[in-house]
Design an enzyme around this catalytic site. Structure first.
Site, mmCIF file in Angstrom:
data_model
loop_
_atom_site.group_PDB
_atom_site.id
_atom_site.type_symbol
_atom_site.label_atom_id
_atom_site.label_comp_id
_atom_site.label_asym_id
_atom_site.label_seq_id
_atom_site.Cartn_x
_atom_site.Cartn_y
_atom_site.Cartn_z
ATOM 1 N N HIS A 279 0.807 -1.217 0.000
ATOM 2 C CA HIS A 279 0.000 0.000 0.000
ATOM 3 C C HIS A 279 0.837 1.263 0.000
ATOM 4 O O HIS A 279 0.308 2.344 -0.263
ATOM 5 C CB HIS A 279 -0.960 -0.004 1.206
ATOM 6 C CG HIS A 279 -0.278 0.104 2.533
ATOM 7 N ND1 HIS A 279 0.165 -0.999 3.226
ATOM 8 C CD2 HIS A 279 0.023 1.171 3.304
ATOM 9 C CE1 HIS A 279 0.722 -0.605 4.358
ATOM 10 N NE2 HIS A 279 0.640 0.705 4.438
ATOM 11 N N CYS A 355 3.567 10.717 17.267
ATOM 12 C CA CYS A 355 3.710 9.437 17.946
ATOM 13 C C CYS A 355 3.225 8.343 17.035
ATOM 14 O O CYS A 355 2.746 8.593 15.938
ATOM 15 C CB CYS A 355 2.888 9.423 19.243
ATOM 16 S SG CYS A 355 1.149 9.791 18.961
#
Length: 431
Positions: A279, A355
């Site tokens: 992907h 994060c």
């Protein structure tokens, strides 16, 4: 004619030519026979056993005592001749296809049919393997299909470490690798392996002198990401490959963010193992590949057992539609790189990442390049794809400015910063 009648509509919309070929073949091969309308009282000819019907025996192969002595009608003879010519044409086309595939260096499987003989069959997965190999300059036999780069990284690190553990139990990697690489290394540490985590400089690059100093007599693998998924840093892969080859140590790179976007040649760069994600180059999700060099041969201990598919390195049935999509995406990426464009999306932007998606901890990549915890916590990563327009980028920038101003007006800490107060020097009272 049958191809036009039974070709599904989604083939015309699919951007992948492999899907068109696969679907058209499936519907053509399984298409029902069309009946020609006849008058209600017309005499029905006696049904003859077609030589192209599955499991049927041609009349010539039937013993003389059981064959129909009556001559076939002219219409039946004409239909049989047309079917025979079509069958011969199909056989010739099939043989030409086999020769073209074999010329590409592919090994074709052999399968048994109801007739009792063996016939080779070129599967779409073999052609997809060739497309993936062409993108990185590899041999198609060195491409192993996986579920994605995470599985490929696990296979490379754990597979090499466990196979050579009787003689070598040391691995070198960096502090800014993908989480699946770091977790794999921690798993090996629990098994008794020694892992060296190289630091990176403020620009995100490793120091090649520190890499050379980290080698030990029992080092089996070096794993360094080609392009970082958070800050977009490109490591000196060629230099790392040269260093590893000179010391006869295998070199693995997680190239999920690099394949299809920058030119890569595994032989020129001396890469022994490479992880690929589908992907990331606009292929289907849930499919990837790992390149495993054959000469000099790299040995892996498989992570899963089964029927021995994929050279025995990854047992389990290959998801052909996903593999076809990955191969087509690699072909499109290669074509676009050849004309000077980007082969796929750029999922990273050279700004910090807040994060990982499943954790509230600050980015360990930013901490590794020297950012303090406050900066790492207040950072956002923006991804730019191949279909992203400049208008969308301008819109995002304006929205960010607008909301940052609004939040600063609400924050008393921002007023303290404006007054020159260092927030780190404040001793906060505990409640």
């Amino acid at each position: 004619m049958l191809n036009k009648l039974y070709q599904p509509k989604f083939c015309e919309l699919s951007p992948f030519p492999g899907f068109q070929t696969l679907a058209a073949f499936h519907h053509t091969a399984n298409a029902p026979t069309r009946r020609v309308p006849q008058p209600r009282n017309a005499p029905q000819p006696r049904a003859s056993r077609s030589p192209t019907r599955r499991g049927a025996v041609p009349p010539a192969a039937v013993p003389q005592s059981t064959a129909d002595p009556r001559p076939a009608a002219p219409e039946a003879r004409e239909g049989t001749e047309q079917r025979s010519r079509g069958h011969a044409h199909g056989e010739a086309h099939h043989e030409a296809h086999l020769h073209s595939v074999e010329a590409a260096g592919l090994r074709l499987p052999v399968r048994a049919h109801g007739h009792g003989h063996l016939q080779r069959s070129a599967q779409p997965a073999f052609l997809s393997r060739q497309q993936v190999a062409d993108l990185i300059g590899a041999d198609p036999r060195e491409i192993i299909f996986t579920s994605g780069a995470t599985e490929s990284n696990n296979m490379a690190i754990k597979g090499v470490a466990r196979f050579y553990k009787s003689r070598k139990k040391h691995i070198i990697t960096t502090q800014t690798e993908h989480k699946c690489v770091l977790d794999s290394c921690r798993s090996l540490e629990a098994e008794g392996f020694q892992i060296t985590y190289l630091p990176v400089q403020k620009n995100g690059l490793i120091d090649l002198k520190e890499l050379e100093a980290a080698f030990q007599p029992d080092t089996s693998l070096v794993s360094v990401m080609a392009v970082n998924n958070e800050i977009g840093v490109k490591q000196p892969i060629r230099d790392i490959g040269e260093i590893c080859r000179a010391r006869q140590v295998f070199f693995h790179t997680d190239a999920a963010q690099a394949v299809g976007k920058i030119p890569l040649d595994v032989n020129d760069l001396k890469i022994d193992l490479m992880s690929i994600s589908g992907h990331k180059i606009y292929g289907p999700k849930g499919v990837g590949a790992i390149y495993v060099r054959r000469r000099p041969r790299v040995r892996l201990e498989p992570l899963q057992s089964g029927g021995g598919q994929e050279r025995g390195l990854r047992s389990g049935t290959v998801p052909t539609p996903l593999a076809v999509g990955l191969g087509a995406a690699c072909e499109v990426a290669q074509e676009e790189m050849e004309v000077g464009g980007s082969g796929a999306n750029w999922p990273f932007f050279p700004f910090p990442s807040a994060c990982t998606s499943a954790s509230l901890e600050p980015s360990y990549v930013l901490r590794a390049i020297g950012a303090d915890e406050d900066l790492a916590h207040s950072s956002i990563r923006f991804g730019i794809g191949r279909f992203t327009t400049e208008e969308e980028i301008d819109y995002t920038v304006q929205k960010c400015i607008q909301h940052v101003k609004r939040l600063r007006e609400m924050s008393p800490l921002w007023e303290m910063v404006q007054d020159g107060i260092d927030l780190k020097s404040i001793k906060w009272s505990q409640h």
